[in-house]
Each structure stands twice: as structure tokens, then as C-alpha cells.
Design a protein around this motif. Structure first.
Motif, short mmCIF file in Angstrom:
data_model
loop_
_atom_site.label_atom_id
_atom_site.label_comp_id
_atom_site.label_asym_id
_atom_site.label_seq_id
_atom_site.Cartn_x
_atom_site.Cartn_y
_atom_site.Cartn_z
N THR A 78 0.91 -1.23 0.07
CA THR A 78 -0.49 0.30 0.10
C THR A 78 0.97 0.99 0.11
O THR A 78 0.59 2.18 -0.89
CB THR A 78 -0.94 0.17 1.87
N HIS A 79 2.11 1.61 0.66
CA HIS A 79 2.76 1.97 0.57
C HIS A 79 3.86 2.10 0.02
O HIS A 79 4.97 3.02 -0.80
CB HIS A 79 3.27 2.40 1.87
N LYS A 80 3.59 1.37 -1.18
CA LYS A 80 4.39 1.11 -2.48
C LYS A 80 6.05 1.07 -2.34
O LYS A 80 7.61 1.67 -2.25
CB LYS A 80 4.86 2.66 -3.07
N HIS A 81 6.44 0.27 -0.71
CA HIS A 81 7.20 -0.06 -0.34
C HIS A 81 7.91 -1.76 -1.25
O HIS A 81 6.78 -2.20 -1.65
CB HIS A 81 7.56 -0.08 0.66
N ASP A 82 9.07 -2.08 -1.17
CA ASP A 82 9.85 -3.20 -1.67
C ASP A 82 10.53 -3.87 -0.97
O ASP A 82 11.19 -4.60 -0.68
CB ASP A 82 10.59 -3.41 -3.18
N PHE A 83 10.15 -2.89 0.55
CA PHE A 83 10.57 -4.09 1.78
C PHE A 83 9.14 -4.03 2.99
O PHE A 83 8.17 -3.53 2.43
CB PHE A 83 11.94 -3.35 2.41
N ILE A 84 9.76 -5.29 3.60
CA ILE A 84 9.34 -4.72 4.82
C ILE A 84 9.59 -4.57 6.41
O ILE A 84 10.02 -5.46 6.48
CB ILE A 84 8.24 -6.56 4.84
N GLY A 85 9.07 -3.73 6.47
CA GLY A 85 10.19 -3.16 7.58
C GLY A 85 9.17 -3.65 9.36
O GLY A 85 7.97 -3.74 9.46
N THR A 86 9.21 -2.80 10.14
CA THR A 86 9.26 -3.17 11.31
C THR A 86 7.82 -1.86 11.71
O THR A 86 7.11 -2.58 12.65
CB THR A 86 10.39 -2.96 12.15
N GLU A 87 8.00 -0.88 10.83
CA GLU A 87 6.96 -0.16 11.01
C GLU A 87 5.64 -0.94 10.69
O GLU A 87 4.61 -1.05 10.85
CB GLU A 87 7.51 1.16 10.41
N HIS A 88 5.89 -1.39 9.30
CA HIS A 88 4.92 -2.70 8.94
C HIS A 88 4.34 -3.31 9.44
O HIS A 88 3.42 -3.81 9.58
CB HIS A 88 5.74 -2.99 7.34
N MET A 89 5.52 -3.80 10.42
CA MET A 89 4.80 -5.07 10.82
C MET A 89 4.07 -4.55 12.03
O MET A 89 3.12 -4.96 12.45
CB MET A 89 5.71 -5.81 11.73
N LEU A 90 4.25 -3.60 12.99
CA LEU A 90 3.46 -2.48 13.74
C LEU A 90 1.76 -2.41 13.48
O LEU A 90 0.81 -2.95 13.93
CB LEU A 90 4.47 -1.51 13.94
N LEU A 91 1.61 -1.85 12.48
CA LEU A 91 0.92 -1.55 11.42
C LEU A 91 0.32 -2.91 11.24
O LEU A 91 -1.36 -3.17 11.24
CB LEU A 91 0.70 -0.82 9.87
N GLY A 92 0.47 -4.29 10.61
CA GLY A 92 -0.27 -5.20 10.74
C GLY A 92 -0.52 -5.72 11.83
O GLY A 92 -1.65 -6.88 12.28
N LEU A 93 0.60 -5.66 13.13
CA LEU A 93 -0.66 -5.72 14.55
C LEU A 93 -1.82 -5.40 14.99
O LEU A 93 -2.83 -5.61 15.52
CB LEU A 93 0.55 -5.35 15.85
N LEU A 94 -1.54 -3.95 14.45
CA LEU A 94 -3.05 -2.80 14.48
C LEU A 94 -4.27 -3.43 13.50
O LEU A 94 -5.04 -2.97 14.10
CB LEU A 94 -2.33 -1.59 14.47
N GLY A 95 -3.62 -3.62 12.56
CA GLY A 95 -4.68 -4.36 11.69
C GLY A 95 -5.34 -6.06 12.37
O GLY A 95 -6.62 -5.79 12.15
N GLU A 96 -4.94 -6.52 12.87
CA GLU A 96 -5.27 -7.96 13.92
C GLU A 96 -6.45 -7.39 15.39
O GLU A 96 -5.20 -7.73 16.15
CB GLU A 96 -4.41 -8.64 13.69
N ARG A 97 -7.34 -7.09 14.67
CA ARG A 97 -7.92 -6.35 16.04
C ARG A 97 -8.38 -7.66 17.57
O ARG A 97 -8.69 -7.29 18.70
CB ARG A 97 -9.09 -5.19 15.83
N ARG A 98 -8.31 -8.63 17.07
CA ARG A 98 -8.18 -9.83 17.71
C ARG A 98 -7.02 -10.37 18.32
O ARG A 98 -7.27 -10.77 19.07
CB ARG A 98 -8.78 -11.36 17.01
N GLY A 99 -5.87 -9.59 18.03
CA GLY A 99 -4.78 -9.86 18.61
C GLY A 99 -5.25 -9.57 20.24
O GLY A 99 -5.02 -8.51 20.34
N LEU A 100 -3.28 -10.07 21.21
CA LEU A 100 -3.27 -9.71 22.37
C LEU A 100 -2.63 -7.98 22.18
O LEU A 100 -2.76 -7.12 23.13
CB LEU A 100 -3.27 -10.95 23.24
N ALA A 101 -1.95 -7.90 21.22
CA ALA A 101 -0.75 -6.76 20.72
C ALA A 101 -1.60 -6.22 20.56
O ALA A 101 -1.74 -4.99 21.04
CB ALA A 101 -0.43 -7.38 19.92
N TYR A 102 -2.75 -6.42 20.04
CA TYR A 102 -3.79 -5.05 19.12
C TYR A 102 -4.64 -4.03 20.98
O TYR A 102 -4.18 -2.99 21.53
CB TYR A 102 -4.80 -5.21 19.03
N GLU A 103 -4.81 -5.00 22.42
CA GLU A 103 -4.99 -4.58 23.21
C GLU A 103 -4.15 -4.03 24.06
O GLU A 103 -4.66 -3.12 25.27
CB GLU A 103 -6.33 -6.24 24.14
#
Length: 234
Positions: free
Chosen positions: A103-128
Motif C-alpha cells: 500500500t505504501h509502495k515499498h519493496d521491503f517489509i520493515g518493522t513499521e509495517h509489522m507494527l501496522l500489521g498488529l494494529l490491523g489484527e484487532r483480535r490479537g492481544l498485541a492490539y489490546e
């Protein structure tokens, strides 16, 4: 009958509804992003049941037959790897991280993308845990976007590689699970892994939001203990 309660017409209607003012080319780009996400989720779905079959004693030859590929191809595609003990929710967060990179047109997966991934999974404990402390999902998203590198020229296709600091975070994730004596690797462990990768963008974002590694470790430990105790009472 379709094996899924969804059709091409449903997908088209949803995209058109969400992007009413987009031109044809913009819709092609969005369709490509969604197609890749569906493909990634499909791989995760098959991988989940391959793991179940292996635990039940199925051979790679039998699994290959079920998939319709050779034994060797089945092993190469689904043999245990970095995410073998990840929960379904945590695997999904990784898929969402990859989607965020596209979505951000990046050719890499950074830790910032991983943090967004955790926010996107609202059922996870990390989100809570994240939202409980900051009291605002948007505050976290704003902090991530502020630290995000400039967008590229076009969204990458196919496989997107993890940056070195992301690989370190994944390794720290597995260690966090082991340190807590857990047999699974959940979103809560990925959150711990991100802040333990101290030089990573995600770790800096989390520190700026007021998190510390020790505090997160204790919070996760307490929350898991509560959940296990509640489950035992059921």
C-alpha cells in the motif's frame, strides 16, 4: 457450488463502492493489491492445514497428493519455517504487514509495517495492549505514518523481502515466546520482538509512545496468565 461464500461480483462491487472516484488505472492497482492479499491468505490457509496434517502423522507424499504437487514441492512450499509456531492471528498480522508495504509502495517489509500489521489484527492481544496504554489507535497509526519512509513509485508485485531489522524482530519474537515458556507465538510475542529489536523503527515508535521492553514483557505475562486462568474455569 463455490467453496467460499464470495463471488467475483462481490469483490468488484466492494472495490467500486470503496473507491467511487478512482479512475480505471487506480482501480487496477487496488485490484492487484487485493488479489495478492487473497493469494497470501490462501497460502496461509493451506499451510495451516498442512501443519495439522503433519501433526496427525501424514507423510509429505500424502500431503503432496492432497495438494496436487510432488512430495518435494510440498516440502519446499510448506516445510516448517520462520512462522511455524505462529498463531493464525499472528500469521495474519504478517500478511497485513506485507499488504501495508504494498500500500505504501515499498519493496521491503520493515518493522513499521509489522507494527501496522498488529494494529490491523484487532483480535490479537498485541492490539489490546497497544490501545490500552495509548488510549487511541489513531495516535499509534499517526506515529507510524510519521516515521514511515517516503512512498515508492509503484506497488511491488510478488514476494516482498523482510529488512534485516525485521528479521531480527522475528527472531526476537520467537525468543520472547520461549522466555515466557509458551508453546505458541502470538501477536503479543511479535510486539515484544519489535521493541526488543532496539535499533528498529518500530522500537523507536513504541518507546516514543511510552512503552518499555520490561513493561511490555510484564504486561503480556500478566494478561496471558489471566486468560489461561479464565479458560481453566470454563
Amino acid at each position: 457450488m463455490s467453496p467460499l461464500n464470495i463471488s467475483l461480483a462481490d469483490l468488484i462491487a466492494r472495490l467500486d463502492e470503496e473507491l467511487p472516484d478512482a479512475n480505471g488505472l487506480a482501480r487496477i492497482s487496488e485490484a492487484q493489491l487485493r488479489a495478492q492479499t487473497l493469494s497470501d491468505l490462501g497460502d496461509q490457509l493451506v499451510g495451516h492445514y498442512v501443519g495439522k496434517a503433519k501433526q496427525a502423522g501424514a507423510s509429505w507424499s500424502e500431503i503432496g497428493d492432497a495438494i496436487g504437487v510432488s512430495k518435494q514441492a510440498a516440502q519446499q512450499r510448506h516445510a516448517p519455517a520462520a512462522f511455524e509456531r505462529f498463531t493464525d492471528l499472528n500469521r495474519h498480522s504478517i500478511v497485513l504487514a506485507q499488504e501495508a508495504a504494498r500500500t505504501h509502495k515499498h519493496d521491503f517489509i520493515g518493522t513499521e509495517h509489522m507494527l501496522l500489521g498488529l494494529l490491523g489484527e484487532r483480535r490479537g492481544l498485541a492490539y489490546e495492549v497497544l490501545v490500552a496504554k495509548t488510549e487511541s489507535e489513531q495516535r499509534i497509526r499517526d506515529a507510524i505514518e510519521e516515521a514511515m519512509p517516503p512512498a515508492g513509485e509503484k506497488a511491488p508485485r510478488g514476494h516482498i523481502a523482510f529488512r534485516p531489522e525485521s528479521k531480527e524482530a522475528i527472531e526476537q519474537t520467537r525468543r520472547a515466546s520461549a522466555d515466557l515458556g509458551h508453546a505458541w507465538v502470538g501477536t503479543e510475542h511479535t510486539l515484544l520482538g519489535l521493541i526488543r529489536a532496539e535499533e528498529s523503527p518500530a522500537a523507536q515508535i513504541l518507546r516514543n509512545l511510552g512503552f518499555t521492553s520490561d513493561e511490555l514483557h510484564e504486561t503480556v505475562k500478566v494478561e496471558i496468565t489471566k486468560r489461561l486462568a479464565a479458560r481453566d474455569k470454563e
